[in-house]
Enzyme design. Structure first.
Site, PDB file in Angstrom:
ATOM      1  N   ASP A  85     -31.435 -29.178  -8.335  1.00 46.68           N
ATOM      2  CA  ASP A  85     -30.426 -29.796  -7.203  1.00 46.68           C
ATOM      3  C   ASP A  85     -29.019 -28.982  -7.433  1.00 46.68           C
ATOM      4  OD1 ASP A  85     -29.176 -31.528  -5.391  1.00 46.68           O
ATOM      5  OD2 ASP A  85     -28.393 -32.612  -7.125  1.00 46.68           O
ATOM      6  N   LYS A  86     -28.029 -29.029  -6.325  1.00 44.59           N
ATOM      7  CA  LYS A  86     -26.867 -28.222  -6.734  1.00 44.59           C
ATOM      8  C   LYS A  86     -25.897 -29.187  -7.266  1.00 44.59           C
ATOM      9  CE  LYS A  86     -24.042 -27.105  -3.453  1.00 44.59           C
ATOM     10  NZ  LYS A  86     -22.651 -27.406  -3.774  1.00 44.59           N
ATOM     11  N   GLU A 107     -10.815 -29.863   0.238  1.00 43.45           N
ATOM     12  CA  GLU A 107      -9.583 -30.229   0.753  1.00 43.45           C
ATOM     13  C   GLU A 107      -8.590 -30.798  -0.475  1.00 43.45           C
ATOM     14  OE1 GLU A 107     -10.251 -32.744   3.849  1.00 43.45           O
ATOM     15  OE2 GLU A 107     -10.380 -31.227   5.405  1.00 43.45           O
ATOM     16  N   PHE A 140     -13.598 -30.574  11.720  1.00 40.19           N
ATOM     17  CA  PHE A 140     -14.494 -29.750  11.373  1.00 40.19           C
ATOM     18  C   PHE A 140     -15.947 -30.240  11.776  1.00 40.19           C
ATOM     19  CE2 PHE A 140     -17.480 -28.241   8.205  1.00 40.19           C
ATOM     20  CZ  PHE A 140     -16.999 -27.044   8.085  1.00 40.19           C
ATOM     21  N   ASN A 199     -31.373 -38.778  -3.758  1.00 38.85           N
ATOM     22  CA  ASN A 199     -31.919 -37.885  -2.792  1.00 38.85           C
ATOM     23  C   ASN A 199     -33.154 -36.642  -3.872  1.00 38.85           C
ATOM     24  OD1 ASN A 199     -29.817 -36.604  -4.173  1.00 38.85           O
ATOM     25  ND2 ASN A 199     -29.434 -34.987  -2.492  1.00 38.85           N
ATOM     26  N   ASP A 200     -32.813 -36.688  -5.179  1.00 38.51           N
ATOM     27  CA  ASP A 200     -33.692 -35.853  -5.691  1.00 38.51           C
ATOM     28  C   ASP A 200     -34.843 -36.499  -6.230  1.00 38.51           C
ATOM     29  OD1 ASP A 200     -31.737 -33.786  -5.529  1.00 38.51           O
ATOM     30  OD2 ASP A 200     -30.590 -35.011  -7.160  1.00 38.51           O
TER      31      ASP A 200
END
Lengths: 1192, 349
Positions: free
Chosen positions: A428-429, A585, A632, A839-840
């Site tokens: 995973d990142k 940001e 965005f 999520n992993d």
């Protein structure tokens, strides 16, 4: 308390900020959902504040105590026994034990039942202990306290397990929710509260929950005396993000949404207290329903071990068949003539009239007798060993993270050896590789790049080139100063940057604190979080002295105004902290603050900056009216704000992806486009995320005209709204003037770079799975050195399923599982998945090994994982050191166990041949009991726990050693067969030698001949010596423990024989006084033991001697190098060999450095050709250069 | 939550400060890492050779010191006329006296052990081995403990057979009497059984009873007035042999026998080995420290020693002819291997 709550209220309400609108939960269709209530699946009724109504049926719901135990006192025995006998080997032993009670048994029942009870008992004991700890943990959780409203109206401490549905509880700041609660009110007037759901989904951001308007007023203890309400809602289910229900309060019905639900195990943050009514308790809560156990996984090695066991089973069947056939042939042909057997008295096992039936019965008896081929104790010793290995992994100080005070934990110990065979890592990142924190690193303003232009690859490359050439020079004894200067000048002609790199590399190594304004020292941690930028031209307000300060001012303004963040007071300093939607940001805001543009206040329409005025050099406060914000989105890839400054000038400030901005430049807006582009590509190669900044001055009239279009588009309702908005923004975001680009680094976790480098050298492929956009993923690829500019890139993308309407996170999880499955299936390699968030979880469960990052508080990934690490970087040591060791240990253990059982079991078979297959056993029953359980088990365990082929340092220096596990050369079939053969050889040597030594003639000076018992005891002694010496030959790492266990086991045999022989003959039977009276006193016994042991080991010893001479294994060579103290005496060579062994890899930091050196060299040789003429090539120096290792 | 982790958690707490575990983990734990260098290989083989060859020679000498005379007699002791049907002869009541002579090849110092050797006799057969009752042999009170002895457990209507079972039933009953120059040689039949048998395993109050009374007569009969712990022939016989060819001690001759002396043996050839074509041999043997005559051990030692010597020489030669530098890093096979580029997989949507 009032004080603090007022302070909190003074802050901006996050919920009111438009940019967070996306965080609001979307209930698909509230009206249709309401209709479901009362239907099947939505039948739950909760009487809030009336828990007594839930004491009886039908409203009696499960209690709030949670149990994760597997067994109870009653179910333990049957359940645990069932688990044990699911193993084929154990089932076989159970069968033989059952048969041993019948007359068929060749040995006493105890011989077969004893070891089985021992082995199963130990495994069950382990289960029981584990379950006990689960029970203790449950107890701990169930005994937490929470304030709940008692009968008398007071809020008193109650244990979690005593909470029941309908209770009103008061939860204070930083406490966990005891069950799923309906939020009634909070310390804030508007009934909001903030919760942290890290334990549920791993997300660190705070979530906002909001009570119903109707219950807002219930914010004091006393007000609950008259409170009564009824909730009707969905039945318990595992979905964390949905909730359907309504609240009947004061005869009105209010729909409820997930916003009102506080989930168990999430934490109250930034809110002093909340009141809530318990809706779901205990096992009904969403988090418990949703809890994911780590699925039980078996390692590849263990699966192969099963096959080896099957192989042994077939051997067993084969020799049993031989025995059975042999037996019936003998019975049929001439046994009837053996009057001394008195066969007339019919014995079903030796019935000459029915030899086939006798043969069959002999077959069953042989199956039982030769059971010693199957290593019964192997499973249990492996379990013990793995538990101890896991303990060593957990205790490894080098994998202890001081920052979080956590260490690596092997949560399941049955995958230790799998760690040594990992070929693909799926990572995973965010949160795993990166900290989810951006650092401002470089910028290019008006064509000038700031923030240093040499990266760590250059530094490393130059360092290595210098050491190489130095080593080479000293090796050819040519250390005169002229060549050095010549060499340096040669470098200098290559490239100005390369030269800088080399010189700086030196400086950097010598004096890392050197005042070097243009070189950003990458190793040093930045002082300011999110800001790792040093350039004296900009820092400390020096930028105002530069000629292009107008661009600078605008650049910094874009940074300070074009965002959606809010300032947060820090308290201590006048510097502010920021909260924003994206960490990028935040990094911009911090950077602009450092450059003198502090964004310090935001209201709905006003942004206030403290600006440094270039002309006066003083800080002034300026207000900017925020006219519009063009948000965005992933399709627009840009964001703009339209502001009016105090002078009434209107600016459009825009930031976005470089290609998007470059397309929208005005004709005169791209003055610095060329230099900016070249800077951009440099930044990108270093793995920085880049954004381009631009602005546009607007005329009032033009703005107003556009604004009316824009407002109209915004107010449109219907499907065309998006299109209209898109069109409107296109109209204004054009004719921009480029200011520059910024480079932010998605900050990698500590040590990730080095770790990936080592893993790559070890031959492990690393796959990055991320939900991010392609550019971000590529950036990370570069910054982890997984990608290089000269590589061919393959991008695999999966198109999103359009039909599925799953929430994003579910889809994400779904994809991860699919990819993991795909990788596993198509490569067939061992995969390891590492991740930190909910999520992993899917991929962690799906992969062969799941690793969770435990550094953060999120527990979902850790709960589903097999190993938990506090930091990604520990993966290096976990795999390359512990994985490698455990793989070798378990492999050797299994192979040796196979060997030892064959060596023992086959002698039983050989003896059968000499007894005409009658099914008699050579050894005393007790010898057979103790063989696997006591006399040979401890050395195996010491091998499994302490064996190291090379030390951990060498493992890390030569990551390629890991490839032994990848290629599975230790546990290959050829080795399995080799060890089986070795076992056969040992058994044959032992048996034949003993038969010839002890046949016929007397074995003592007193004229006695050996009988069965003595013969068996002598043979048994030879086996004990042989198998224990064999393990001594396998072990490469001896401590006193191994010596104690090996020689202790041999000694134990003699002690056992003495003790057993000393028992009265009623117990010891044939073994009575065996050592003292008969065999021990015979010199022949000792001489024969010595001969047989050496002779049985000789083939193996010759084999390894030949192997080490002709084709030594990697670890053997490295051990030789280490042994010869080569690492000390020939340090340069050691380093070079280390590097050579690394050379084959193509990714990782070292590979990048190699690539850079190659490009340096190419440059060098090109220059050399142009500079040196033919005569120059004849100089000795040139020759030395061309033959130096640099050019090899 | 998976099972082991909690155990491990608990362990962790306990061992956090355990100095032993820590020192095991750290490298300062004293450890020895032997490496198989060519020098080690050569010297190991050489050492084996150096140790084994002398032992082999000693064993061979020990074995050659033993003088052994073997006389096979199962055919010779059947009258020529009966040799076509040996089984019938041996089962008949005919006179089975038989005279054979043995020539002493070399001086034999006393004690000279007399053995009988049977061939193709499976004393190790399971049915045979199990057919005995140690309880019954040991104490008179366990007389009826004959369950393992079938079919030789109970004499028809006369109670239990003592000693019961097939082993005792098939007791060897050939007898030998020796003489030289018409002067008989005393065979001492005392002290041929193991001491533990006499003292612990065969009861002094247990007397043979109903022996050979169960219908068929197997082998020898026993004197019912002598307790079992003095029936040494029985004790020797009941130590069942491990292999189908075995010797049993018959007695000791306690005088020296001279070289070239001829010993005359009058034997009673009662025992039926003819049914299963078993050979019978009479053995006179002295002993040395390694026991009886057995060259195998010495030869095996010498063979292993020679092989080790040869291997040691072979490795030395290989080491000189084609030396491999120790710890030569260029041999690291990992270097030769070029692994496929590791790829990054980017997934996005």
């Amino acid at each position: 308390m009032h004080e603090s709550s007022r302070r909190t209220r003074g802050k901006v309400r996050w919920s009111k900020l438009y940019s967070f609108s996306c965080l609001r939960p979307h209930t698909s269709d509230p009206d249709s959902a309401q209709e479901l209530i009362g239907q099947p699946g939505f039948s739950r009724v909760v009487f809030c504040n009336e828990p007594q109504l839930h004491k009886r049926k039908p409203y009696k719901y499960t209690s709030n105590s949670v149990s994760t135990k597997k067994y109870t006192a009653v179910t333990f025995l049957p359940k645990a026994l069932f688990e044990q006998f699911r193993r084929v080997a154990n089932l076989y032993f159970l069968l033989t034990a059952a048969l041993s009670i019948t007359s068929l048994a060749p040995v006493k029942p105890l011989t077969l039942i004893g070891p089985l009870v021992f082995v199963v008992g130990i495994s069950m004991l382990k289960e029981a202990v584990e379950d006990w700890y689960r029970f203790l943990q449950d107890l701990n959780v169930n005994n937490r306290t929470v304030k709940a409203r008692a009968e008398n109206g007071l809020f008193v401490d109650k244990l979690w397990r005593e909470i029941s549905v309908g209770d009103v509880v008061k939860v204070k700041k930083d406490e966990y929710f005891s069950s799923d609660l309906l939020l009634l009110s909070s310390s804030y007037e508007d009934g909001v509260c903030y919760v942290e759901t890290m334990n549920l989904d791993g997300e660190t951001s705070l979530k906002i929950k909001r009570s119903l308007e109707a219950t807002l007023h219930l914010n004091e203890d006393a007000k609950f005396s008259v409170f009564k309400a009824t909730t009707r809602c969905e039945d318990p289910n595992p979905s964390l993000y949905t909730f359907v229900g309504n609240l009947e309060f004061e005869s009105k019905i209010y729909p409820l949404s997930p916003t009102q639900i506080l989930l168990r195990d999430s934490k109250l943050r930034n809110t002093d207290y909340v009141y809530g009514a318990v809706i779901f308790s205990g096992h009904d809560t969403k988090v418990v329903r949703n809890s994911t156990m780590s699925p039980s996984k078996r390692s590849r090695l263990e699966k192969k071990m099963d096959k080896v066991i099957y192989l042994l089973f077939s051997m067993l069947l084969l020799i049993s068949l031989v025995t059975s056939i042999g037996s019936s042939v003998v019975i049929k042909s001439d046994m009837s003539q053996w009057w001394y057997l008195s066969l007339e008295d019919s014995d079903p096992l030796f019935d000459p009239s029915n030899p086939s039936k006798s043969g069959f019965l002999q077959f069953i008896r042989a199956l039982i007798l030769y059971g010693y081929l199957i290593p019964i104790s192997l499973y249990v010793s492996i379990e013990i060993v793995k538990m101890l290995q896991a303990r060593f992994i957990n205790k490894d100080k080098k994998m202890y993270d001081e920052a979080t005070c956590k260490s690596v934990q092997a949560r399941t110990s049955n995958l230790n050896e799998e760690l040594g065979q990992v070929e693909i890592i799926l990572s995973d990142k965010t949160g795993t590789l990166t900290c989810n924190q951006m650092e401002f690193r470089k910028c290019s303003i008006a064509g000038f790049s700031y923030g240093g232009n040499i990266n760590e690859v250059d530094i490393a490359a130059s360092k290595r080139m210098n050491t190489d050439s130095e080593a080479y020079r000293s090796s050819i004894d040519q250390s005169d100063t002229t060549s050095q200067s010549l060499e340096m000048s040669e470098f200098s002609v290559v490239d100005i940057i390369a030269q800088q790199a080399i010189l700086r590399g030196h400086e950097n190594a010598d004096n890392s604190n050197a005042r070097n304004s243009r070189l950003s020292d990458v190793r040093k941690e930045s002082v300011i979080k999110g800001f790792n930028f040093r350039d004296d031209r900009l820092m400390n307000n020096q930028w105002i002295y530069r000629s292009d300060f107008f661009y600078m001012t605008m650049f910094f303004r874009v940074m300070a105004l074009c965002h959606t963040g809010i300032p947060v007071e820090d308290g201590q300093t006048d510097k502010l902290k920021y909260e924003a939607e994206s960490p990028e940001e935040v990094a911009f805001l911090i950077a602009s603050q450092e450059f003198g543009f502090q964004f310090f206040q935001r209201t709905q329409s006003l942004m206030t900056l403290k600006e440094l005025d270039p002309s006066s050099g003083k800080q002034v406060k300026r207000e900017y009216k925020l006219l519009n914000l063009l948000e965005f989105s992933s399709s627009r890839k840009r964001m703009s704000v339209i502001v009016r400054d105090e002078d009434g000038k209107i600016y459009l400030l825009c930031k976005g992806a470089d290609s998007i901005i470059f397309d929208r430049l005005a004709d005169n807006g791209g003055a610095y486009l060329e230099s900016t582009t070249s800077h951009l590509s440099n930044y990108a190669e270093d793995g920085f995320r880049t954004l381009a900044f631009a602005y546009r001055a607007l005329e009032l009239a033009e703005y107003e005209q556009w604004n009316s279009i824009f407002t109209q588009a915004k107010t449109t309702v219907g499907p065309e709204r998006e299109e209209l908005l898109e069109h409107a923004t296109e109209m204004i975001e054009k004719e921009l003037i480029l200011l520059g680009v910024v480079a932010v680094e998605d900050k990698l976790q500590k040590g990730v770079l080095e770790c990936i480098d080592k893993l790559a050298q070890a031959g492990i492929k690393i796959w990055l799975l991320t939900g991010d956009k392609k550019e971000t993923a590529i950036n990370i690829g570069f910054s982890c050195s997984l990608l290089r500019q000269d590589m061919k890139q393959f991008h695999v993308c999966l198109s999103k399923e359009t039909e599925s309407k799953k929430p994003a996170e579910v889809a994400h999880r779904h994809w991860h599982i699919q990819i993991t499955r795909l990788v596993k299936k198509h490569t067939g390699k061992t995969t390891l998945a590492i991740g930190d968030g909910a999520n992993d979880v899917g991929m962690i469960q799906e992969a062969d090994i799941g690793v969770g990052i435990s550094g953060m508080e999120g527990m979902q990934a850790v709960m589903a994982s097999n190993f938990s690490l506090p930091q990604f970087r520990f993966l290096e040591r976990l795999l390359i050191v512990h994985g490698h060791w455990c793989y070798k240990r378990i492999s050797k253990m299994v192979l040796y166990s196979v060997y030892k059982n064959i060596a023992f079991g086959l002698t039983l078979f050989y003896y059968e041949i000499l007894t005409n297959f009658s099914g008699d056993s050579l050894y005393d029953d007790w010898y057979m009991v103790v063989f696997n359980v006591f006399l040979t088990s401890m050395p195996v365990i010491s091998l499994g726990v302490f064996e190291q082929d090379v030390s951990s340092d060498v493992c890390l220096q030569f990551p390629s050693l890991y490839r032994q596990g990848l290629r599975n050369i230790i546990f290959s079939w050829s080795r399995v067969v080799g060890w089986i053969l070795n076992g056969i050889v040992a058994a044959s040597v032992i048996f034949l030698a003993n038969v010839y030594i002890f046949s016929a003639a007397a074995f003592r000076q007193e004229g006695h001949v050996a009988d069965i018992t003595q013969f068996g005891a002598i043979m048994y002694t030879c086996i004990i010596w042989t198998v224990n010496c064999q393990i001594a030959l396998i072990i490469t790492h001896f401590t006193w423990i191994q010596h104690l266990f090996i020689w202790g086991s041999v000694l134990l045999w003699y002690i056992f024989a003495l003790a057993y022989g000393a028992l009265p003959p009623d117990y010891s039977q044939r073994g009575f006084n065996i050592l003292t009276e008969s065999i021990g006193a015979a010199p022949l016994y000792w001489v024969a033991t010595f001969l047989v042991t050496i002779a049985a080991l000789l083939p193996y010893f010759t084999h390894i001697a030949v192997q080490s001479l002709l084709s030594p294994m990697d670890d053997h060579i490295i051990r030789e190098m280490k042994h010869g103290k080569k690492d000390v005496t020939e340090n340069q060579m050691w380093l070079r060999e280390q590097r050579n062994s690394q050379r084959s890899t193509q990714v990782g930091f070292s590979a990048r450095v190699d690539a850079r050196i190659r490009s340096f060299k190419e440059g060098l040789s090109l220059k050399r050709i142009s500079i040196y003429n033919k005569s120059a090539t004849n100089t000795p120096f040139y020759k030395s250069w061309t033959s130096s290792p640099l050019f090899s | 939550m998976e099972a082991t982790d909690r155990v491990i958690l608990a362990f962790q707490k306990g061992i956090q400060s355990d100095p032993n575990i820590q020192s095991l983990l750290n490298k300062n734990f004293p450890a020895c890492k032997p490496i198989l260098t060519p020098r080690w290989v050569v010297s190991t083989f050489m050492l084996i050779a150096i140790v084994f060859i002398p032992i082999g020679i000693a064993c061979l000498i020990g074995s050659r010191d033993v003088v052994e005379v073997v006389e096979r007699y199962e055919t010779e002791c059947i009258p020529v006329l009966n040799r076509t049907n040996t089984v019938q002869f041996i089962q008949s009541d005919a006179d089975k006296t038989c005279n054979i002579s043995m020539t002493i090849p070399k001086r034999m110092k006393q004690p000279i052990y007399v053995y009988y050797q049977l061939d193709n006799f499976y004393q190790n057969h399971r049915r045979y081995v199990k057919s005995r009752s140690d309880e019954q042999l040991k104490s008179a009170s366990k007389e009826n403990d004959t369950s393992a002895c079938k079919p030789e457990d109970i004499a028809n209507g006369r109670g239990a057979i003592v000693p019961c079972g097939l082993i005792a039933w098939s007791l060897f009953n050939d007898t030998y009497s020796f003489s030289r120059q018409n002067q008989s040689l005393t065979v001492n039949k005392k002290g041929i059984a193991w001491k533990s048998d006499k003292q612990k395993r065969f009861g002094k109050n247990v007397f043979p009873k109903n022996f050979q009374g169960g219908g068929l007569v197997g082998g020898a009969t026993l004197n019912e007035s002598i307790p079992l712990n003095e029936q040494e022939d029985l004790m020797v016989w009941m130590r069942t042999a491990a292999l189908p060819t075995f010797r049993k001690l018959y007695g000791k001759i306690e005088v020296d026998l001279e070289e070239k002396e001829v010993i005359n043996v009058t034997l009673m050839n009662y025992y039926n080995t003819y049914s299963f074509n078993g050979k019978k041999k009479l053995v006179l043997s002295t002993t040395s420290w390694i026991g009886g005559r057995n060259d195998f051990l010495g030869i095996a030692y010498l063979t292993v020693g020679m092989i080790s010597f040869a291997l040691s020489m072979g490795f030395t030669i290989v080491y000189f002819v084609k030396p491999r530098r120790l710890g030569d890093p260029y041999l690291l096979i990992m270097e030769q291997r070029s692994w496929i580029a590791l790829k990054m997989f980017v997934e996005f949507f």
